[in-house]
Design an enzyme around this catalytic site. Structure first.
Site, PDB file in Angstrom:
ATOM      1  N   LYS A 166      39.802  44.445  47.933  1.00  0.00           N
ATOM      2  CA  LYS A 166      40.997  43.601  47.833  1.00  0.00           C
ATOM      3  C   LYS A 166      42.209  44.445  48.201  1.00  0.00           C
ATOM      4  O   LYS A 166      42.167  45.670  48.071  1.00  0.00           O
ATOM      5  CB  LYS A 166      41.151  43.075  46.394  1.00  0.00           C
ATOM      6  CG  LYS A 166      42.041  41.859  46.284  1.00  0.00           C
ATOM      7  CD  LYS A 166      41.292  40.556  46.540  1.00  0.00           C
ATOM      8  CE  LYS A 166      42.216  39.375  46.562  1.00  0.00           C
ATOM      9  NZ  LYS A 166      41.467  38.103  46.657  1.00  0.00           N
TER      10      LYS A 166
ATOM     11  N   ASP B  79      45.118  35.565  50.645  1.00  0.00           N
ATOM     12  CA  ASP B  79      45.112  35.296  49.204  1.00  0.00           C
ATOM     13  C   ASP B  79      46.523  34.771  48.925  1.00  0.00           C
ATOM     14  O   ASP B  79      47.190  34.261  49.850  1.00  0.00           O
ATOM     15  CB  ASP B  79      44.794  36.569  48.408  1.00  0.00           C
ATOM     16  CG  ASP B  79      44.527  36.301  46.920  1.00  0.00           C
ATOM     17  OD1 ASP B  79      43.441  35.816  46.580  1.00  0.00           O
ATOM     18  OD2 ASP B  79      45.429  36.555  46.091  1.00  0.00           O
TER      19      ASP B  79
HETATM   20  P1  NDP Z   1      48.799  30.361  47.619  1.00  0.00           P
HETATM   21  O1  NDP Z   1      49.791  31.423  47.807  1.00  0.00           O
HETATM   22  O2  NDP Z   1      48.458  29.485  48.764  1.00  0.00           O
HETATM   23  O3  NDP Z   1      49.217  29.429  46.388  1.00  0.00           O
HETATM   24  C1  NDP Z   1      49.450  29.931  45.105  1.00  0.00           C
HETATM   25  C2  NDP Z   1      49.946  28.775  44.244  1.00  0.00           C
HETATM   26  O4  NDP Z   1      49.965  29.146  42.874  1.00  0.00           O
HETATM   27  C3  NDP Z   1      51.362  28.358  44.610  1.00  0.00           C
HETATM   28  O5  NDP Z   1      51.490  26.981  44.424  1.00  0.00           O
HETATM   29  C4  NDP Z   1      52.186  29.139  43.590  1.00  0.00           C
HETATM   30  O6  NDP Z   1      53.458  28.588  43.319  1.00  0.00           O
HETATM   31  C5  NDP Z   1      51.308  28.971  42.369  1.00  0.00           C
HETATM   32  N1  NDP Z   1      51.660  29.903  41.295  1.00  0.00           N
HETATM   33  C6  NDP Z   1      52.077  29.549  40.080  1.00  0.00           C
HETATM   34  N2  NDP Z   1      52.347  30.589  39.332  1.00  0.00           N
HETATM   35  C7  NDP Z   1      52.109  31.654  40.065  1.00  0.00           C
HETATM   36  C8  NDP Z   1      52.221  33.042  39.815  1.00  0.00           C
HETATM   37  N3  NDP Z   1      52.653  33.547  38.658  1.00  0.00           N
HETATM   38  N4  NDP Z   1      51.843  33.879  40.778  1.00  0.00           N
HETATM   39  C9  NDP Z   1      51.416  33.398  41.971  1.00  0.00           C
HETATM   40  N5  NDP Z   1      51.305  32.089  42.265  1.00  0.00           N
HETATM   41  C10 NDP Z   1      51.663  31.230  41.321  1.00  0.00           C
HETATM   42  O7  NDP Z   1      47.474  31.087  47.070  1.00  0.00           O
HETATM   43  P2  NDP Z   1      45.962  30.575  47.111  1.00  0.00           P
HETATM   44  O8  NDP Z   1      45.895  29.103  46.930  1.00  0.00           O
HETATM   45  O9  NDP Z   1      45.307  31.189  48.300  1.00  0.00           O
HETATM   46  O10 NDP Z   1      45.361  31.313  45.834  1.00  0.00           O
HETATM   47  C11 NDP Z   1      45.407  30.748  44.528  1.00  0.00           C
HETATM   48  C12 NDP Z   1      44.402  31.447  43.633  1.00  0.00           C
HETATM   49  O11 NDP Z   1      43.081  31.294  44.181  1.00  0.00           O
HETATM   50  C13 NDP Z   1      44.580  32.962  43.475  1.00  0.00           C
HETATM   51  O12 NDP Z   1      44.153  33.338  42.164  1.00  0.00           O
HETATM   52  C14 NDP Z   1      43.623  33.546  44.496  1.00  0.00           C
HETATM   53  O13 NDP Z   1      43.244  34.865  44.179  1.00  0.00           O
HETATM   54  C15 NDP Z   1      42.464  32.561  44.354  1.00  0.00           C
HETATM   55  N6  NDP Z   1      41.542  32.504  45.478  1.00  0.00           N
HETATM   56  C16 NDP Z   1      41.992  32.216  46.744  1.00  0.00           C
HETATM   57  C17 NDP Z   1      41.096  32.118  47.787  1.00  0.00           C
HETATM   58  C18 NDP Z   1      41.535  31.663  49.138  1.00  0.00           C
HETATM   59  O14 NDP Z   1      40.654  31.436  50.000  1.00  0.00           O
HETATM   60  N7  NDP Z   1      42.792  31.498  49.425  1.00  0.00           N
HETATM   61  C19 NDP Z   1      39.669  32.411  47.605  1.00  0.00           C
HETATM   62  C20 NDP Z   1      39.273  32.626  46.222  1.00  0.00           C
HETATM   63  C21 NDP Z   1      40.207  32.691  45.220  1.00  0.00           C
HETATM   64  P3  NDP Z   1      54.783  29.204  44.011  1.00  0.00           P
HETATM   65  O15 NDP Z   1      54.725  28.752  45.439  1.00  0.00           O
HETATM   66  O16 NDP Z   1      55.886  28.619  43.238  1.00  0.00           O
HETATM   67  O17 NDP Z   1      54.682  30.696  43.875  1.00  0.00           O
END
Ligand code: NDP
Length: 456
Positions: A133, A173
């Protein structure tokens, strides 16, 4: 099971040691303990051998951690500096694989917990990929396109020394989507003067990306959820769902949940949540988040009948809304014990971890004690990395599969991951503890690969 109930002296010793030598890394310790405690039946069956081999000591130590300076020029002409990371945790099964996170909270503890989780997640996919990571404490919010590009180019200028399609393959991510992957790939290609398509995944379709990769994590989560519910005689159709987050994972979890006949009534971002009792209009969310990159509150401009609730200090507002199924798809430790108590009181039947480690260990224990089904992240959100590995396969073949072909493979992989968790639950009398089931099934693969390769 909690730490106090452990019988294995070796496990107790190793948890104590890890806490001591990583005292400033709470997220890593949390992830490590969650896995290790659940492995007790496997460790006890062969404790002497594991101890002689110092196996858990080796498992707890990353093969390599790289940190580096990322200087870049902002639009006002000011030089900015961020810290970059890549944790290459375990390469026993294949080249390191795991996403890059750009978020101001990124630090070594968060990088290590994510890389540690990734080892087991990748093993569960059945594909030949090890765990890694990376990322940076860079905050993409409010930055111009030009600033994002300059940051990505500087980040890759250093990272390229440590990655490669047979060495380490990053992906997206939090804060890293197709725009960032494009800039990172462009810089890698320019420096290397070679078209190594397989060095990054999550690429655009025009230059080596895979169809269905964007959808894969969210869709995969719902496939896992469907299998888990089916095994417990529950239908997903007609159920209400709340989703934390409105990013990549959340959006496509919402899309598949709706395709399966569930009704998603709430989604959120880090400011607050929207509640739409008639069901979320996903095209509105996609426009706000994927195109305009705005706050979720904007939803009310298109759907005035919906409501908006600001987050409070103690709890993200989305979890105050009642639903049958809860899908945390935002970030780690989103669901505390207090939030878990509210979710149970609200009568939810299942939690599906789209995010990595969204529940604290206390919340997990509370759900299990109250018979709420829990789909653990390292199994339930593995669809993203599995499809990344399919992207690598297509790059190696210099060929591509249709959306349906990739999605069918993804569905088979997710069904198979659930079967592995269930089989481990049956073998070790774990009931419906799929958290332990996933950890044990993955550990058996990783430990077999590591032990076969000698003292490494
Ligand atoms: P994105 O950046 O696309 O989205 C993150 C979302 O979570 C946003 O809506 C963000 O809001 C919200 N959020 C709320 N609180 C927090 C915080 N404290 N810190 C960060 N984000 C916050 O990320 P992903 O959808 O790609 O990832 C979401 C989760 O899924 C993570 O835990 C990631 O590790 C996991 N994941 C992702 C994968 C992927 O393929 N993308 C694969 C496997 C796991 P705001 O815009 O207001 O920050």
């Amino acid at each position: 099971m909690s730490e106090n109930e452990l019988k294995s002296e070796y496990l107790k010793e190793i948890i104590g040691r890890t806490e001591k030598i990583n005292a400033s890394e709470p997220e890593f310790i949390q992830a490590f303990k969650e896995v290790l405690i659940s492995l007790e039946p496997v460790i006890l069956a062969n404790e002497k051998e594991f101890k002689t081999q110092a196996f858990l000591e080796r498992l707890s130590e990353p093969e390599r951690i790289i940190t580096f300076r990322v200087p870049w020029l902002d639009d006002s002409g000011q030089v900015q500096v961020n810290r970059g990371y890549r944790v290459q945790f375990n390469g026993a099964i294949g080249p390191y694989k795991g996403g890059l996170r750009f978020h101001p909270t990124v630090n070594q503890s968060i990088m290590k917990f994510l890389a540690f989780e990734q080892i087991f997640k990748n093993a569960l996919t059945g594909l030949p990929i090890g765990g890694g990571k990376g990322g940076s404490d860079f905050d993409p919010k409010g930055k111009s396109d030009m600033e994002i590009m300059k940051f990505c180019q500087s980040f890759m200028t250093e990272l390229q020394k440590h990655i490669g399609q047979d060495v380490d393959i990053p992906a997206g991510d939090i804060g890293v989507g197709s725009r960032e992957i494009g800039y990172l790939f462009g810089q890698y290609r320019k420096i290397k003067n070679s078209y190594e398509a397989g060095v990054l995944t999550g690429k655009g379709i025009e230059y080596g990306g895979s169809l269905a990769r964007t959808e894969a994590t969210g869709y995969g989560l719902l496939y896992f959820m469907r299998e888990m519910l089916k095994t417990n005689d529950i239908q997903i159709e007609g159920k209400t769902v709340i989703i934390s987050g409105a990013g990549n994972v959340a959006i496509y979890a919402c899309e598949k949940a709706q395709m399966m006949g569930a009704k998603v009534v709430a989604m959120s971002d880090s400011s607050g949540c929207i509640y739409d009792k008639d069901g979320i209009k996903l095209n509105v969310i996609k426009e706000i988040k994927e195109v305009k990159r705005e706050r979720i509150k904007e939803y009310l401009l298109s759907v005035p009948t919906a409501e908006y609730f600001e987050n409070t200090n103690n709890m993200p507002s989305v979890y105050k809304i009642k639903a049958d199924i809860v899908l945390p798809c935002a970030t780690q430790n989103d669901i505390s014990l207090e939030t878990a108590k509210l979710i149970v009181k609200n009568g939810s039947v299942a939690i599906g971890e789209g995010a990595n480690m969204p529940c604290t260990n206390e919340a997990i224990e509370y759900f299990q004690a109250n018979n709420v089904l829990l789909a653990p992240g390292k199994a339930a959100n593995a669809g993203g990395v599995a499809t990344s590995a399919l992207e690598m396969s297509q790059n190696s073949m210099r060929y591509f599969w249709s959306f349906e072909e990739v999605e069918n493979k993804l569905e088979n992989i997710m069904v198979n991951i659930f079967k592995q968790c269930r089989r481990a639950c049956d073998e070790y009398n774990l009931g419906k503890n799929y958290v332990a089931g996933a950890n044990i099934a993955a550990f058996k693969k990783v430990s077999a690969a590591m032990l076969a390769q000698g003292i490494i």
